[in-house]
Scaffold this active site. Sequence first.
Site, PDB file in Angstrom:
ATOM      1  N   ARG A   1      15.802  -5.639  -0.982  1.00  0.00           N
ATOM      2  CA  ARG A   1      15.392  -4.910   1.118  1.00  0.00           C
ATOM      3  C   ARG A   1      17.072  -5.253   1.992  1.00  0.00           C
ATOM      4  O   ARG A   1      17.138  -6.568   2.082  1.00  0.00           O
ATOM      5  CB  ARG A   1      14.472  -5.903   1.176  1.00  0.00           C
ATOM      6  CG  ARG A   1      13.008  -5.481   1.061  1.00  0.00           C
ATOM      7  CD  ARG A   1      12.030  -5.175   1.177  1.00  0.00           C
ATOM      8  NE  ARG A   1      10.842  -5.114   0.731  1.00  0.00           N
ATOM      9  CZ  ARG A   1       9.552  -4.507   0.983  1.00  0.00           C
ATOM     10  NH1 ARG A   1       9.913  -4.892   2.129  1.00  0.00           N
ATOM     11  NH2 ARG A   1       8.850  -4.172   0.313  1.00  0.00           N
TER      12      ARG A   1
ATOM     13  N   SER B   1     -14.227  -5.056  -1.262  1.00  0.00           N
ATOM     14  CA  SER B   1     -12.643  -4.905  -0.573  1.00  0.00           C
ATOM     15  C   SER B   1     -11.728  -3.562  -0.980  1.00  0.00           C
ATOM     16  O   SER B   1     -11.867  -3.428  -2.504  1.00  0.00           O
ATOM     17  CB  SER B   1     -11.085  -5.996  -0.704  1.00  0.00           C
ATOM     18  OG  SER B   1     -10.188  -5.556  -0.485  1.00  0.00           O
TER      19      SER B   1
ATOM     20  N   HIS C   1      -3.474   1.657  11.905  1.00  0.00           N
ATOM     21  CA  HIS C   1      -2.409   2.997  11.726  1.00  0.00           C
ATOM     22  C   HIS C   1      -3.795   4.508  12.372  1.00  0.00           C
ATOM     23  O   HIS C   1      -2.636   5.602  12.689  1.00  0.00           O
ATOM     24  CB  HIS C   1      -2.165   3.035  10.032  1.00  0.00           C
ATOM     25  CG  HIS C   1      -1.274   2.587   9.954  1.00  0.00           C
ATOM     26  ND1 HIS C   1       0.398   2.008  10.055  1.00  0.00           N
ATOM     27  CD2 HIS C   1      -1.000   0.631   9.159  1.00  0.00           C
ATOM     28  CE1 HIS C   1       0.656   1.579   9.867  1.00  0.00           C
ATOM     29  NE2 HIS C   1       0.081   0.006   9.124  1.00  0.00           N
TER      30      HIS C   1
ATOM     31  N   THR D   1      -3.893  -3.056  15.637  1.00  0.00           N
ATOM     32  CA  THR D   1      -2.447  -3.669  16.906  1.00  0.00           C
ATOM     33  C   THR D   1      -2.156  -3.082  17.190  1.00  0.00           C
ATOM     34  O   THR D   1      -2.632  -2.033  18.265  1.00  0.00           O
ATOM     35  CB  THR D   1      -1.096  -3.296  15.327  1.00  0.00           C
ATOM     36  OG1 THR D   1      -0.142  -4.107  15.533  1.00  0.00           O
ATOM     37  CG2 THR D   1      -1.000  -2.145  15.157  1.00  0.00           C
TER      38      THR D   1
ATOM     39  N   LYS E   1       1.938  -0.594  17.015  1.00  0.00           N
ATOM     40  CA  LYS E   1       2.342   0.813  16.938  1.00  0.00           C
ATOM     41  C   LYS E   1       2.222   2.008  17.239  1.00  0.00           C
ATOM     42  O   LYS E   1       3.055   1.896  18.391  1.00  0.00           O
ATOM     43  CB  LYS E   1       1.613   0.828  14.873  1.00  0.00           C
ATOM     44  CG  LYS E   1       1.979  -0.097  14.344  1.00  0.00           C
ATOM     45  CD  LYS E   1       1.147   0.255  12.580  1.00  0.00           C
ATOM     46  CE  LYS E   1       1.471  -2.193  11.921  1.00  0.00           C
ATOM     47  NZ  LYS E   1       2.770  -2.125  11.870  1.00  0.00           N
TER      48      LYS E   1
ATOM     49  N   THR F   1       0.436 -19.959  19.503  1.00  0.00           N
ATOM     50  CA  THR F   1       1.383 -19.862  21.101  1.00  0.00           C
ATOM     51  C   THR F   1       0.732 -18.674  21.536  1.00  0.00           C
ATOM     52  O   THR F   1       0.555 -17.229  20.618  1.00  0.00           O
ATOM     53  CB  THR F   1       2.413 -20.455  20.971  1.00  0.00           C
ATOM     54  OG1 THR F   1       3.212 -21.914  21.022  1.00  0.00           O
ATOM     55  CG2 THR F   1       3.058 -19.505  22.340  1.00  0.00           C
TER      56      THR F   1
ATOM     57  N   THR G   1       5.344  -2.994  -1.609  1.00  0.00           N
ATOM     58  CA  THR G   1       4.980  -2.007  -0.541  1.00  0.00           C
ATOM     59  C   THR G   1       3.732  -1.104  -1.248  1.00  0.00           C
ATOM     60  O   THR G   1       3.036  -0.782  -1.643  1.00  0.00           O
ATOM     61  CB  THR G   1       5.646  -1.413   0.370  1.00  0.00           C
ATOM     62  OG1 THR G   1       6.688  -2.639   0.919  1.00  0.00           O
ATOM     63  CG2 THR G   1       4.758  -1.168   1.595  1.00  0.00           C
TER      64      THR G   1
HETATM   65  C1  LIG Z   1      -2.539  -1.467   7.714  1.00  0.00           C
HETATM   66  C2  LIG Z   1      -2.149  -2.356   8.200  1.00  0.00           C
HETATM   67  N1  LIG Z   1      -3.209  -3.685   8.552  1.00  0.00           N
HETATM   68  C3  LIG Z   1      -1.904  -4.801   9.378  1.00  0.00           C
HETATM   69  C4  LIG Z   1      -1.224  -4.683   9.348  1.00  0.00           C
HETATM   70  C5  LIG Z   1       0.098  -5.739  10.039  1.00  0.00           C
HETATM   71  O1  LIG Z   1       0.251  -6.070  11.933  1.00  0.00           O
HETATM   72  P1  LIG Z   1       0.972  -5.892  13.036  1.00  0.00           P
HETATM   73  O2  LIG Z   1       2.718  -5.209  11.852  1.00  0.00           O
HETATM   74  O3  LIG Z   1       0.733  -6.122  13.834  1.00  0.00           O
HETATM   75  O4  LIG Z   1       1.377  -7.823  11.963  1.00  0.00           O
HETATM   76  C6  LIG Z   1      -0.497  -3.574   8.706  1.00  0.00           C
HETATM   77  C7  LIG Z   1       1.805  -3.512   8.991  1.00  0.00           C
HETATM   78  O5  LIG Z   1       2.276  -2.403   9.291  1.00  0.00           O
HETATM   79  C8  LIG Z   1      -0.177  -2.772   8.405  1.00  0.00           C
HETATM   80  O6  LIG Z   1      -0.068  -1.827   7.437  1.00  0.00           O
END
Ligand SMILES: Cc1ncc(COP(=O)(O)O)c(C=O)c1O
Length: 406
Positions: free
Chosen positions: A21, A138, A218, A246, A249, A279, A364
């Site tokens: 990478r 899952s 997402h 999150t 994004k 923290t 990935t």
């Molecule tokens: C499906 C999914 N969940 C959680 C995360 C983790 O989120 P963060 O980037 O805020 O750590 C990602 C990150 O790409 C993700 O694609």
Amino acid sequence: MDYDQHFQGTLAALRAEGRYRTFATLARIAGEFPAARYYDPATGAARRITVWCSNDYLGMGQHPAVIEATCRAVREDGAGAGGTRNIAGTNRHHIALETELASLHRKQAALLFSSGYMSNEATLSTLAKLLPGCVIFSDALNHASMIEGMRHAGCERRIFRHNDVAHLAELLAMTEPGRPKIIAFESVYSMDGDFAPIPAIVELAERHDALTYLDEVHAVGLYGPEGAGVAARDGVMDRITVVEGTLAKAFGVTGGYIASLSSLVDAVRSFAPGFIFSTSLPPGVAAGATASVRTLRASPELRERHQERAALVKSRLRAIRVPVMPSEAHIVPVMVGDAALCKRASDLLLERHAIYVQPINYPTVPRGTERLRITPTPFHDDAAVEGLVAAMGDVWGRLNLPRGAV
Ligand SMILES: Cc1ncc(COP(=O)(O)O)c(C=O)c1O
């Protein structure tokens, strides 16, 4: 042991597979999204490029309201939070953001973490530990952070085929009715751009008395009338037990969160090491995120333009037989199927066309499904789209890459 040689050898193997990478060093240019400066690794020289793979899906990281709220909080409260949440690190901006997120998802409470990754890891591992005899169901394509959380939980885990409700039903039916159950899944799978069948999974969960844990990473900011996610769009948000999201994004900042029942949130707050011993987010980040969430709740036009741009890019690329995968969401994955070629395609886009699209390789995505993952935003105008389409056509021709059906 020669540690240096050992690590060099490990990296050489990665290079030989074509999946070593490299990170592109960028300067984002606030106010000119999605333009950025790219620093050539050999010369250090900077040149202007267009970013086509950012997860700042709506450019909120550069929205004036977000920048202003962040700067103001930094001026007033300083740069860091000053501690964990328990030890001097709970700031007024955290409370305001948690209140806003609970309201966005129509839940009793919300809890912040330093990232989406941490929110998944900490919450899933803690919930399962707090539920004796728990089984987690899952989805096979769940994100690494959920998988890590489930591993640390140490409980039984049953994997259902991706988005396969019949398989999930089968696994649930085979499980003793009295055992606590968690169904963990995502609303938008970000490497393929497909949606989970959320209403059908909710139905099953209710029938089997299972808790639902939905990663909307997402989707938050992007779907549903106020940007609460796909469960909101599908009218089932109130039937989801835990929404995880999150701030990094579509909200354009950083940090993660869960929103759920007060009791569940309080239990995670009280027992999750990933929450307790880290923290808290800087106040400026929390204030910027609150401004972003509030702005997006009231900005359906940005969401509409985002979807329109994604649909346009998909149809324009398909028209020149570049193999766009069957994505339903805002993500435009283009299949290459080979790690080295995927990297080469990405390099050519950058060198010849000043377009940055990061190659996506194993782990990935599975080996043999390496791809370019394009993320159109509302700020990629018609000229940018046409530039991308011409560049992809050029690169596909030069490398003789696989073509898709028209
Ligand atoms: C499906 C999914 N969940 C959680 C995360 C983790 O989120 P963060 O980037 O805020 O750590 C990602 C990150 O790409 C993700 O694609």
